[in-house]
Enzyme design. Structure first.
Site, PDB file in Angstrom:
ATOM      1  N   GLU A 308       0.838  -1.213   0.000  1.00  0.00           N
ATOM      2  CA  GLU A 308       0.000   0.000   0.000  1.00  0.00           C
ATOM      3  C   GLU A 308       0.864   1.250   0.000  1.00  0.00           C
ATOM      4  O   GLU A 308       0.544   2.243  -0.660  1.00  0.00           O
ATOM      5  CB  GLU A 308      -0.943   0.013   1.208  1.00  0.00           C
ATOM      6  N   TRP A 311       1.784   1.704  -3.479  1.00  0.00           N
ATOM      7  CA  TRP A 311       0.693   2.299  -4.288  1.00  0.00           C
ATOM      8  C   TRP A 311       0.756   3.822  -4.190  1.00  0.00           C
ATOM      9  O   TRP A 311       0.557   4.542  -5.162  1.00  0.00           O
ATOM     10  CB  TRP A 311      -0.676   1.842  -3.778  1.00  0.00           C
ATOM     11  N   TRP A 339     -20.864  10.652 -19.918  1.00  0.00           N
ATOM     12  CA  TRP A 339     -21.294  10.538 -18.519  1.00  0.00           C
ATOM     13  C   TRP A 339     -22.631  11.234 -18.365  1.00  0.00           C
ATOM     14  O   TRP A 339     -22.988  12.105 -19.148  1.00  0.00           O
ATOM     15  CB  TRP A 339     -20.274  11.186 -17.572  1.00  0.00           C
ATOM     16  N   ASN A 379     -10.674   2.113   2.797  1.00  0.00           N
ATOM     17  CA  ASN A 379     -10.299   1.933   1.386  1.00  0.00           C
ATOM     18  C   ASN A 379     -11.306   1.074   0.611  1.00  0.00           C
ATOM     19  O   ASN A 379     -11.656   1.394  -0.529  1.00  0.00           O
ATOM     20  CB  ASN A 379      -8.912   1.305   1.281  1.00  0.00           C
ATOM     21  N   TRP A 397     -16.275  10.845 -12.974  1.00  0.00           N
ATOM     22  CA  TRP A 397     -15.431  10.601 -11.794  1.00  0.00           C
ATOM     23  C   TRP A 397     -14.913  11.893 -11.182  1.00  0.00           C
ATOM     24  O   TRP A 397     -14.638  11.957  -9.977  1.00  0.00           O
ATOM     25  CB  TRP A 397     -14.270   9.660 -12.130  1.00  0.00           C
ATOM     26  N   TRP A 420      -9.713   7.329  -8.016  1.00  0.00           N
ATOM     27  CA  TRP A 420     -10.931   7.601  -8.798  1.00  0.00           C
ATOM     28  C   TRP A 420     -10.804   7.086 -10.221  1.00  0.00           C
ATOM     29  O   TRP A 420     -11.738   6.490 -10.774  1.00  0.00           O
ATOM     30  CB  TRP A 420     -11.267   9.105  -8.773  1.00  0.00           C
TER      31      TRP A 420
HETATM   32  C1  LIG Z   1     -11.518   6.557  -4.818  1.00  0.00           C
HETATM   33  C2  LIG Z   1     -10.340   6.563  -3.892  1.00  0.00           C
HETATM   34  C3  LIG Z   1      -9.839   7.757  -3.422  1.00  0.00           C
HETATM   35  C4  LIG Z   1      -8.735   7.777  -2.553  1.00  0.00           C
HETATM   36  N1  LIG Z   1      -8.255   8.973  -2.104  1.00  0.00           N
HETATM   37  C5  LIG Z   1      -7.169   9.007  -1.300  1.00  0.00           C
HETATM   38  C6  LIG Z   1      -6.633  10.234  -0.850  1.00  0.00           C
HETATM   39  O1  LIG Z   1      -7.114  11.315  -1.185  1.00  0.00           O
HETATM   40  N2  LIG Z   1      -5.563  10.199  -0.006  1.00  0.00           N
HETATM   41  C7  LIG Z   1      -4.985   9.024   0.397  1.00  0.00           C
HETATM   42  O2  LIG Z   1      -4.016   9.046   1.174  1.00  0.00           O
HETATM   43  N3  LIG Z   1      -5.452   7.848  -0.048  1.00  0.00           N
HETATM   44  C8  LIG Z   1      -6.524   7.800  -0.869  1.00  0.00           C
HETATM   45  N4  LIG Z   1      -7.009   6.595  -1.290  1.00  0.00           N
HETATM   46  C9  LIG Z   1      -6.280   5.369  -0.936  1.00  0.00           C
HETATM   47  C10 LIG Z   1      -6.732   4.655   0.349  1.00  0.00           C
HETATM   48  O3  LIG Z   1      -8.109   4.491   0.354  1.00  0.00           O
HETATM   49  C11 LIG Z   1      -6.298   5.374   1.629  1.00  0.00           C
HETATM   50  O4  LIG Z   1      -4.938   5.698   1.561  1.00  0.00           O
HETATM   51  C12 LIG Z   1      -6.510   4.482   2.841  1.00  0.00           C
HETATM   52  O5  LIG Z   1      -7.865   4.119   2.954  1.00  0.00           O
HETATM   53  C13 LIG Z   1      -6.059   5.217   4.084  1.00  0.00           C
HETATM   54  O6  LIG Z   1      -6.297   4.475   5.236  1.00  0.00           O
HETATM   55  P1  LIG Z   1      -5.092   3.947   6.136  1.00  0.00           P
HETATM   56  O7  LIG Z   1      -4.139   5.035   6.397  1.00  0.00           O
HETATM   57  O8  LIG Z   1      -5.673   3.244   7.300  1.00  0.00           O
HETATM   58  O9  LIG Z   1      -4.414   2.944   5.119  1.00  0.00           O
HETATM   59  P2  LIG Z   1      -3.486   1.653   5.312  1.00  0.00           P
HETATM   60  O10 LIG Z   1      -4.252   0.516   4.758  1.00  0.00           O
HETATM   61  O11 LIG Z   1      -2.948   1.532   6.668  1.00  0.00           O
HETATM   62  O12 LIG Z   1      -2.297   1.930   4.290  1.00  0.00           O
HETATM   63  C14 LIG Z   1      -1.094   2.629   4.673  1.00  0.00           C
HETATM   64  C15 LIG Z   1      -0.862   3.816   3.794  1.00  0.00           C
HETATM   65  O13 LIG Z   1      -0.645   3.410   2.447  1.00  0.00           O
HETATM   66  C16 LIG Z   1      -1.193   4.381   1.562  1.00  0.00           C
HETATM   67  N5  LIG Z   1      -2.244   3.743   0.766  1.00  0.00           N
HETATM   68  C17 LIG Z   1      -3.061   2.742   1.137  1.00  0.00           C
HETATM   69  N6  LIG Z   1      -3.857   2.376   0.111  1.00  0.00           N
HETATM   70  C18 LIG Z   1      -3.552   3.180  -0.918  1.00  0.00           C
HETATM   71  C19 LIG Z   1      -4.028   3.300  -2.251  1.00  0.00           C
HETATM   72  N7  LIG Z   1      -4.969   2.492  -2.746  1.00  0.00           N
HETATM   73  N8  LIG Z   1      -3.517   4.271  -3.031  1.00  0.00           N
HETATM   74  C20 LIG Z   1      -2.547   5.087  -2.570  1.00  0.00           C
HETATM   75  N9  LIG Z   1      -2.040   5.014  -1.321  1.00  0.00           N
HETATM   76  C21 LIG Z   1      -2.533   4.068  -0.509  1.00  0.00           C
HETATM   77  C22 LIG Z   1      -1.782   5.491   2.416  1.00  0.00           C
HETATM   78  O14 LIG Z   1      -0.825   6.509   2.545  1.00  0.00           O
HETATM   79  C23 LIG Z   1      -2.045   4.763   3.738  1.00  0.00           C
HETATM   80  O15 LIG Z   1      -2.060   5.628   4.846  1.00  0.00           O
HETATM   81  C24 LIG Z   1      -8.122   6.555  -2.171  1.00  0.00           C
HETATM   82  C25 LIG Z   1      -8.640   5.353  -2.659  1.00  0.00           C
HETATM   83  C26 LIG Z   1      -9.729   5.349  -3.504  1.00  0.00           C
HETATM   84  C27 LIG Z   1     -10.260   4.048  -4.001  1.00  0.00           C
END
Ligand SMILES: Cc1cc2nc3c(=O)[nH]c(=O)nc-3n(C[C@H](O)[C@H](O)[C@H](O)COP(=O)(O)OP(=O)(O)OC[C@H]3O[C@@H](n4cnc5c(N)ncnc54)[C@H](O)[C@@H]3O)c2cc1C
Length: 514
Positions: A308, A311, A339, A379, A397, A420
């Protein structure tokens, strides 16, 4: 202290370096700050500029401003413990930093690089202004572990598919021991008197309200100590170990909640990576040859979490190499996708229902209410609501992307845009357009007992579990017993998933067929 250049700076004993804080609101493991302390012999002027242009931006979220201000407050406290204090200025960073350099006699400004198109434009402008004023500028890699052109394909191109990017990332990673930052800053004599004539000096850190924001969300707590607490809790509670099996269930506290901290740099990705590796019994996964001593579950948990973090960097480099994706489809072939329903009023109504969590699809409504109330969303449900907006409501989107930015404490241009476009199937490594989330099946799979739904949609609290994913299917008697009459207490579904799925497939296929 290392006096440099033989220049005389009046009352200052050595030539200070300005550290410009931006997305790095922490003291530990801060690359530019550490370099500033080293090069300036401890004489560092730490500054944050409240940038009016950013504060007036279209996609600003009050909850994010609040998080940022809380983090600045914690940063100031940390700096004071080291003998310094945070200088807060308000205005255009180019003009403000030039003025600050002149007022303090600093001969250099250090900062950590940011990769979004807007930040890069700003940094270019600020750098030119400072250099024209004779101030040296140095920028550092800090926001990510690999940046810009560090990871390219063998053909020298940026990666646009995650899996090979991740493979390259893992093959290049070397042991990380983040610096703790337990240095002292040399107090700058009479700093206050030197800079008090700066008109833009903000004497006390303002609140979100002082800056004109009304925050109605109960957002996450900011600050470096809070980030450290969350990281330790995640690692020591067993959540990291169980991450690969628990991270997809929005009703479980199975993720780190570090996203706003990584967004504002109250923690570094290196600290996160090092913490994940430290849970494993092997020393370091240099070649990803894990020791058999590390149990599979542990290894999978840490591996999945590191994925993650990768990502996050993947989307950061996508926006760096393909800035057009910021506002347009990454895959321009999909510019022709139509759309909307063709009825603007209906689209507006549907969008409002989605924003407010009253679509009649419980998992979607729970997620949107979690976002509206807390500034954070799980997420799994981010993916579900994004799919629902684009594939069920047939809405662009960009509407959802912008709404998220206005509500998320972790709102990050790169990750948000990437998420998105993934859900809309217009992005790099996107979900193929023909694979469409079924909100009811997602709900049954990832919130089997409806705990998440019931938490955020209280009008469904007494709905029996067999109807929780589709309350409209409740017979009238059950509705009455559950105190939830469909159409009165909770809406009937605003669209039919099966019909909308066929429609969006038709639209994508038409574009594919040319
Ligand atoms: C439509 C959509 C919009 C999103 N918008 C954002 C946003 O604006 N900001 C954001 O930080 N994340 C975003 N995410 C990614 C992800 O949903 C969040 O980072 C995550 O839910 C944060 O929770 P956590 O810190 O507990 O994550 P954890 O699961 O603990 O992951 C650790 C860290 O990894 C990074 N991470 C995790 N998943 C992703 C991912 N899919 N893409 C990129 N980085 C990731 C984040 O920095 C996160 O804090 C988005 C995902 C989707 C599907």
């Amino acid at each position: 202290m290392r006096p440099r250049g033989g220049r005389q700076y009046g009352i200052l004993a050595s030539v200070p370096i300005i550290h410009w804080f931006r997305r790095d609101l922490r003291i530990a493991d801060n690359t530019a700050l550490n370099a500033g302390v080293r090069d300036g012999g401890g004489a560092v002027v730490p500054v944050f500029v409240l940038d009016d242009k950013l504060l007036k931006g279209r996609d600003i979220a009050p909850v994010r401003v609040q998080f940022m201000l809380e983090s600045l407050r914690a940063l100031d406290e940390g700096l004071r413990q080291r003998g310094a204090q945070l200088v807060v200025l308000r205005g255009d960073p180019a003009a403000e930093l030039v003025r600050l350099a002149q007022a303090t006699g600093a001969d250099a400004v250090y900062f950590n690089r940011d990769y979004t198109p807007a930040a890069r434009r700003r940094d270019k402008r600020v750098t030119q202004a400072l250099q024209s004023a004779g101030v040296r500028v140095e920028s550092f890699k800090d926001l990510v572990i690999f940046e810009e052109d560090e990871l390219l394909t063998t053909a020298g191109q940026p990666y646009t598919v995650f899996t090979p990017y991740k493979k390259a990332w893992l093959s290049r990673i070397t042991p990380i021991a983040p610096e703790i930052g337990d240095w002292k800053l040399a107090p700058l004599p009479n700093l206050q008197s030197l800079i008090s004539n700066l008109q833009s000096l903000v004497p006390h850190l303002p609140s979100a309200t002082d800056l004109g924001f009304t925050n109605t969300q109960d957002g996450p707590k900011g600050g470096e100590p809070e980030a450290m607490r969350l990281l330790k809790r995640f690692r020591d509670s067993g959540a990291l170990k169980a991450y690969s099996t628990q991270r997809d269930f929005p009703g479980i506290e199975g993720t780190s909640r570090l996203s706003p901290h990584l967004r504002f740099g109250t923690i570094s990705p290196r600290q996160c990576y090092a913490a994940a590796v430290s849970t494993l019994s092997y020393a370091f996964p240099a070649k990803r040859s894990f020791s058999p001593a590390a149990s599979d579950a542990k290894k999978e948990g840490a591996d999945a979490w590191i994925s993650e973090l990768i990502w996050r960097e993947f989307y950061m480099q996508i926006l760096y190499h393909f800035p057009h994706a910021n506002h347009a489809n990454f895959n321009r072939a999909y510019d022709a996708v139509r759309w909307g329903s063709g009825d603007a009023a209906l689209d507006e109504e549907r969008f409002a229902a989605w924003c407010e969590g009253r679509t009649g699809y419980p998992i979607v409504d729970a997620a949107m209410r979690q976002l509206n109330q807390t500034g954070w969303m799980h997420n799994r449900t981010r993916m579900i609501v994004a799919s629902f907006l684009t594939k069920d409501l047939l809405l662009d989107w960009r509407l959802g992307e912008s709404y998220f930015m206005r509500k998320l404490a972790d709102g990050d241009p790169a990750s948000n845009n990437g998420g998105w476009q993934w859900a809309a199937s217009t992005g790099t490594d996107a979900q193929p357009y023909f694979r469409i989330f079924n909100p009811k099946l997602q709900s049954e799979r990832f919130d089997p007992d409806g705990a998440y739904i019931k938490r955020w949609v209280p009008e469904l609290a007494r709905v029996p579990v067999e109807y929780i994913h589709e309350p409209a299917a409740m017979p009238p008697l059950v509705q009455a017993q559950a105190g939830c009459i469909i159409g009165r207490d909770y809406p009937a579904p605003i669209v039919d998933h099966a019909e909308q799925k066929e429609e969006i497939l038709r639209r994508f296929r038409a574009v594919k067929a040319g």
